[in-house]
Scaffold this motif. Structure first.
Motif, PDB file in Angstrom:
ATOM      1  N   UNK A  53       0.886  -1.155   0.000  1.00 22.69           N
ATOM      2  CA  UNK A  53       0.000   0.000   0.000  1.00 22.69           C
ATOM      3  C   UNK A  53       0.923   1.204   0.000  1.00 22.69           C
ATOM      4  N   UNK A  54       0.711   2.096  -0.955  1.00 21.36           N
ATOM      5  CA  UNK A  54       1.607   3.231  -1.103  1.00 21.36           C
ATOM      6  C   UNK A  54       0.795   4.484  -1.391  1.00 21.36           C
ATOM      7  N   UNK A  55       1.034   5.551  -0.646  1.00 17.56           N
ATOM      8  CA  UNK A  55       0.387   6.826  -0.910  1.00 17.56           C
ATOM      9  C   UNK A  55       0.967   7.441  -2.173  1.00 17.56           C
ATOM     10  N   UNK A  56       0.147   8.151  -2.933  1.00 18.53           N
ATOM     11  CA  UNK A  56       0.597   8.774  -4.175  1.00 18.53           C
ATOM     12  C   UNK A  56       1.780   9.702  -3.907  1.00 18.53           C
ATOM     13  N   UNK A  57       2.854   9.517  -4.653  1.00 11.61           N
ATOM     14  CA  UNK A  57       4.038  10.355  -4.520  1.00 11.61           C
ATOM     15  C   UNK A  57       5.021   9.910  -3.458  1.00 11.61           C
ATOM     16  N   UNK A  58       4.664   8.922  -2.651  1.00 11.09           N
ATOM     17  CA  UNK A  58       5.566   8.441  -1.601  1.00 11.09           C
ATOM     18  C   UNK A  58       6.661   7.554  -2.188  1.00 11.09           C
ATOM     19  N   UNK A  59       7.847   7.609  -1.598  1.00 14.16           N
ATOM     20  CA  UNK A  59       8.955   6.759  -2.019  1.00 14.16           C
ATOM     21  C   UNK A  59       8.821   5.352  -1.446  1.00 14.16           C
ATOM     22  N   UNK A  60       8.368   5.265  -0.194  1.00 17.58           N
ATOM     23  CA  UNK A  60       8.305   3.980   0.506  1.00 17.58           C
ATOM     24  C   UNK A  60       6.858   3.539   0.694  1.00 17.58           C
ATOM     25  N   UNK A  61       6.681   2.240   0.785  1.00 19.08           N
ATOM     26  CA  UNK A  61       5.355   1.673   1.023  1.00 19.08           C
ATOM     27  C   UNK A  61       4.910   1.954   2.457  1.00 19.08           C
ATOM     28  N   UNK A  62       3.629   2.199   2.629  1.00 19.54           N
ATOM     29  CA  UNK A  62       3.059   2.377   3.962  1.00 19.54           C
ATOM     30  C   UNK A  62       2.983   1.032   4.658  1.00 19.54           C
ATOM     31  N   UNK A  63       2.519   0.010   3.928  1.00 17.09           N
ATOM     32  CA  UNK A  63       2.342  -1.339   4.463  1.00 17.09           C
ATOM     33  C   UNK A  63       2.706  -2.332   3.376  1.00 17.09           C
ATOM     34  N   UNK A  64       3.295  -3.462   3.790  1.00 18.52           N
ATOM     35  CA  UNK A  64       3.577  -4.569   2.872  1.00 18.52           C
ATOM     36  C   UNK A  64       2.876  -5.805   3.408  1.00 18.52           C
ATOM     37  N   UNK A  65       2.112  -6.488   2.540  1.00 17.59           N
ATOM     38  CA  UNK A  65       1.361  -7.671   2.954  1.00 17.59           C
ATOM     39  C   UNK A  65       1.662  -8.840   2.019  1.00 17.59           C
ATOM     40  N   UNK A  66       1.190 -10.017   2.408  1.00 14.63           N
ATOM     41  CA  UNK A  66       1.421 -11.190   1.574  1.00 14.63           C
ATOM     42  C   UNK A  66       0.331 -11.374   0.515  1.00 14.63           C
ATOM     43  N   UNK A  67      -0.877 -10.827   0.758  1.00  9.90           N
ATOM     44  CA  UNK A  67      -1.955 -10.979  -0.218  1.00  9.90           C
ATOM     45  C   UNK A  67      -2.502  -9.628  -0.664  1.00  9.90           C
TER      46      UNK A  67
END
Length: 74
Positions: free
Chosen positions: A17-31
């Motif tokens: 899950x990544x906010x528009x314009x962000x360099x890094x992901x907010x959250x990383x999930x398996x599904x």
């Protein structure tokens, strides 16, 4: 209105899950389903859009939880 939230494949596997314009992901999930649920809550709280990308990176779904420029009549 907050940043649009994108659900897309993470380069190292899984989904992000990544906010528009962000360099890094907010959250990383398996599904993708987990990532979509988290992104939906963020989009609702920020009154923004949720954009879901498929495994190939192309947009497959968009939902607006904010100021929709084309609201339905009636």
């Amino acid at each position: 209105m907050g940043k649009n939230q994108h659900v897309s494949p993470h380069p190292q596997g899984g989904w992000q899950v990544k906010g528009a314009g962000n360099q890094r992901a907010t959250v990383r999930t398996s599904t993708q389903a987990e990532a979509r649920a988290i992104a939906r809550n963020i989009a609702i709280n920020n009154r923004s859009e949720l954009i879901v990308h498929g495994a190939d990176g192309r947009i497959r779904e968009k939902n607006s939880y904010g100021n929709d420029p084309y609201p339905p009549k009636g």
